[in-house]
Design a protein around this motif. Structure first.
Motif, PDB file in Angstrom:
ATOM      1  N   ALA A  18       0.838  -1.203   0.000  1.00  0.00           N
ATOM      2  CA  ALA A  18       0.000   0.000   0.000  1.00  0.00           C
ATOM      3  C   ALA A  18       0.871   1.250   0.000  1.00  0.00           C
ATOM      4  N   ALA A  19       1.943   1.246   0.778  1.00  0.00           N
ATOM      5  CA  ALA A  19       2.847   2.403   0.825  1.00  0.00           C
ATOM      6  C   ALA A  19       3.452   2.674  -0.547  1.00  0.00           C
ATOM      7  N   ILE A  83       2.319  11.732   1.276  1.00  0.00           N
ATOM      8  CA  ILE A  83       1.409  10.674   1.709  1.00  0.00           C
ATOM      9  C   ILE A  83       2.254   9.491   2.181  1.00  0.00           C
ATOM     10  N   SER A  84       1.879   8.915   3.310  1.00  0.00           N
ATOM     11  CA  SER A  84       2.634   7.766   3.810  1.00  0.00           C
ATOM     12  C   SER A  84       1.693   6.780   4.470  1.00  0.00           C
ATOM     13  N   LEU A 115      -1.963   5.930   8.332  1.00  0.00           N
ATOM     14  CA  LEU A 115      -2.018   6.719   7.105  1.00  0.00           C
ATOM     15  C   LEU A 115      -1.878   8.197   7.439  1.00  0.00           C
ATOM     16  N   ARG A 116      -0.998   8.869   6.695  1.00  0.00           N
ATOM     17  CA  ARG A 116      -0.860  10.324   6.834  1.00  0.00           C
ATOM     18  C   ARG A 116      -0.893  10.947   5.443  1.00  0.00           C
ATOM     19  N   ILE A 117      -1.773  11.922   5.268  1.00  0.00           N
ATOM     20  CA  ILE A 117      -1.849  12.698   4.038  1.00  0.00           C
ATOM     21  C   ILE A 117      -1.593  14.147   4.429  1.00  0.00           C
ATOM     22  N   VAL A 118      -0.600  14.759   3.768  1.00  0.00           N
ATOM     23  CA  VAL A 118      -0.217  16.135   4.080  1.00  0.00           C
ATOM     24  C   VAL A 118      -0.363  16.980   2.826  1.00  0.00           C
ATOM     25  N   GLY A 119      -0.994  18.112   2.999  1.00  0.00           N
ATOM     26  CA  GLY A 119      -1.190  19.087   1.934  1.00  0.00           C
ATOM     27  C   GLY A 119      -1.822  20.304   2.579  1.00  0.00           C
TER      28      GLY A 119
END
Length: 148
Positions: A18-19, A83-84, A115-119
């Motif tokens: 997935a990563a 994204i990680s 899950l981390r989503i950064v924006g």
């Protein structure tokens, strides 16, 4: 008969796969977020979209242990800078330091996916069930003939 090591590493491998898939989603936008609190296991579904030339990606997390969504600015259309997806193993294996701020660890806690989503907007979630769906791009789908 399933090899015990293979079975033991199945979730870790799912997280690694997935990563790798999600790493290609930098630059995509968050198209939709759906949060279901009425099911037996709460779930979070995030749809990522780049455009008709790239496949949409859907991240499905169930049996949630932590969710944080910063929707300032609004999530819809918010692009992804980072994204990680990180595998969080069961005890006694260590976790990254930041993970302990999100979920309390205890004996018997299963492996988790973080899950981390950064924006401009950010999503942070930890769950024990993870599925990543990749759809065919609109451009590709328009060239595939339906064979009935």
């Amino acid at each position: 008969m399933t090899d015990t090591t293979e079975a033991r590493d199945a979730f870790k491998n799912r997280c690694a796969n997935a990563a790798r898939t999600l790493a290609s989603c930098v630059g995509y936008s968050i198209s939709r977020i759906s949060f279901n609190v009425f099911a037996e296991e709460e779930s979070l579904e995030i749809t990522l979209r780049e455009g008709p030339w790239k496949p949409d990606v859907v991240i499905s997390l169930s049996n949630l242990h932590h969710v944080s969504v910063d929707k300032s600015p609004p999530l819809a259309g918010s692009f992804i800078d980072e994204i990680s997806l990180i595998h969080l193993p069961a005890l006694p294996n260590p976790w990254p330091a930041d993970a302990a701020d999100r979920v309390r660890r205890f004996d018997g806690l299963c492996e988790l996916a973080w899950l981390r989503i950064v924006g401009p907007a950010e999503v942070d979630a930890v769950a024990s069930i993870l599925t990543i769906y990749t759809a065919m791009s609109d451009d590709r789908a328009s060239t595939v003939r339906n064979h009935l």
